[in-house]
Design an enzyme around this catalytic site. Structure first.
Site, short mmCIF file in Angstrom:
data_model
loop_
_atom_site.label_atom_id
_atom_site.label_comp_id
_atom_site.label_asym_id
_atom_site.label_seq_id
_atom_site.Cartn_x
_atom_site.Cartn_y
_atom_site.Cartn_z
CE LYS A 158 -3.80 -2.41 2.35
NZ LYS A 158 -4.71 -2.43 3.51
CE1 TYR A 193 -9.60 -2.60 0.54
CE2 TYR A 193 -8.96 -0.63 -0.65
CZ TYR A 193 -8.64 -1.69 0.18
OH TYR A 193 -7.36 -1.83 0.66
NE ARG A 236 -6.04 -12.57 4.93
CZ ARG A 236 -6.77 -11.47 4.99
NH1 ARG A 236 -6.62 -10.50 4.09
NH2 ARG A 236 -7.66 -11.30 5.94
CB THR A 278 -7.44 -6.57 9.53
OG1 THR A 278 -7.90 -7.65 8.73
CG2 THR A 278 -7.85 -5.26 8.90
NE ARG A 286 -1.99 -6.08 7.09
CZ ARG A 286 -3.09 -6.66 6.63
NH1 ARG A 286 -3.67 -7.63 7.30
NH2 ARG A 286 -3.62 -6.26 5.49
CB VAL A 315 -6.61 -0.86 11.93
CG1 VAL A 315 -7.52 0.36 12.12
CG2 VAL A 315 -7.32 -1.92 11.10
CG ASN A 353 -3.52 -2.76 6.96
OD1 ASN A 353 -3.34 -2.27 5.85
ND2 ASN A 353 -4.56 -3.51 7.25
CG HIS A 395 -5.00 -6.31 -0.39
ND1 HIS A 395 -6.18 -6.50 0.28
CD2 HIS A 395 -5.06 -7.13 -1.47
CE1 HIS A 395 -6.92 -7.38 -0.38
NE2 HIS A 395 -6.26 -7.78 -1.45
CD GLU A 407 -8.56 -9.19 -3.61
OE1 GLU A 407 -7.41 -9.60 -3.38
OE2 GLU A 407 -9.39 -8.94 -2.70
P1 DGT Z 1 -6.72 -5.96 3.21
O1 DGT Z 1 -5.70 -7.03 3.03
O2 DGT Z 1 -6.20 -4.58 3.07
O3 DGT Z 1 -8.01 -6.20 2.43
O4 DGT Z 1 -7.12 -6.07 4.72
P2 DGT Z 1 -7.88 -7.23 5.42
O5 DGT Z 1 -8.40 -8.23 4.42
O6 DGT Z 1 -6.97 -7.75 6.47
O7 DGT Z 1 -9.08 -6.47 6.05
P3 DGT Z 1 -10.45 -5.93 5.41
O8 DGT Z 1 -10.63 -6.39 4.00
O9 DGT Z 1 -11.50 -6.20 6.41
O10 DGT Z 1 -10.18 -4.37 5.38
C1 DGT Z 1 -9.55 -3.74 4.31
C2 DGT Z 1 -8.79 -2.56 4.79
O11 DGT Z 1 -9.69 -1.63 5.40
C3 DGT Z 1 -7.77 -2.90 5.88
O12 DGT Z 1 -6.54 -3.30 5.38
C4 DGT Z 1 -7.69 -1.61 6.63
C5 DGT Z 1 -9.06 -1.03 6.51
N1 DGT Z 1 -9.85 -1.32 7.71
C6 DGT Z 1 -10.44 -2.50 8.07
N2 DGT Z 1 -11.07 -2.38 9.22
C7 DGT Z 1 -10.91 -1.10 9.61
C8 DGT Z 1 -11.35 -0.33 10.71
O13 DGT Z 1 -12.04 -0.82 11.61
N3 DGT Z 1 -10.97 0.98 10.74
C9 DGT Z 1 -10.22 1.54 9.76
N4 DGT Z 1 -9.89 2.83 9.84
N5 DGT Z 1 -9.78 0.86 8.70
C10 DGT Z 1 -10.12 -0.43 8.64
#
Ligand code: DGT
Length: 154
Positions: free
Chosen positions: A13, A53, A90, A96, A107, A114, A117, A120, A131
């Site tokens: 990112k 997204y 992962r 996350t 991470r 968060v 991070n 992705h 994707e």
């Molecule tokens: P990724 O790999 O970036 O898709 O992340 P994942 O799959 O671990 O998590 P996901 O798909 O639920 O969320 C995508 C991105 O959205 C994550 O990398 C950071 C952001 N995000 C997720 N949950 C939160 C949150 O509660 N607050 C904020 N500010 N951002 C979040």
């Protein structure tokens, strides 16, 4: 895809790029034994990020995530191949939220917040297929013979 031909989509990112973590991240996946089959540095378009997204579009952080973070600068988009690469990547990324990520994960080692991070990674084989086809044209994926394969797999 399955077996040693399984593929996943990873993207360093904008924070990972700004913090010069691209080489470190590639190094971890190379040393693990996975095979890089596509990579490009790009500025992701609004349309691409909306598609990417789509599942998060109702979340309160969606606009900030899309416009002020992922769309704010370069990302390094990659496709990696190997046995169980979706699940293993992962694990190598961590959770996350970096606070839940163990040291030794990307991470866990490089993130705190968060919403910054670093990387992705696709969360399932189905997401990976979706994707990869969003971010790459078929001709951008390079099929090459991996001469280390017999030292990585039985
Ligand atoms: P990724 O790999 O970036 O898709 O992340 P994942 O799959 O671990 O998590 P996901 O798909 O639920 O969320 C995508 C991105 O959205 C994550 O990398 C950071 C952001 N995000 C997720 N949950 C939160 C949150 O509660 N607050 C904020 N500010 N951002 C979040």
């Amino acid at each position: 895809w399955s077996g040693v031909n399984e593929r996943t989509f990873l993207a360093v990112k904008p924070d990972g790029c700004q913090r010069r973590l691209v080489g470190e991240i590639i190094r971890r996946f190379e040393r693990k034994g996975f095979r890089l089959v596509a990579m490009k540095l790009m500025q992701a378009s609004e349309t691409l990020l909306k598609d990417h997204y789509i599942a998060l579009r109702d979340r309160p952080f969606y606009n900030r995530l899309k416009d002020l973070y992922m769309g704010s600068g370069p990302v390094v988009a990659m496709v990696w191949q190997g046995l169980d690469v979706v699940k293993t990547a992962r694990l190598m990324l961590g959770e996350t939220n970096p606070v839940d990520s163990l040291p030794g994960t990307i991470r866990g080692d490089f993130g705190v917040d968060v919403s910054r991070n670093v990387i992705h990674g696709s969360d399932s084989r189905e997401s990976a297929q979706r994707e990869i086809s969003l971010w790459f044209r078929p001709d951008e994926i390079v099929c090459w013979q991996d001469h280390a394969e017999r030292w990585i797999y039985e």
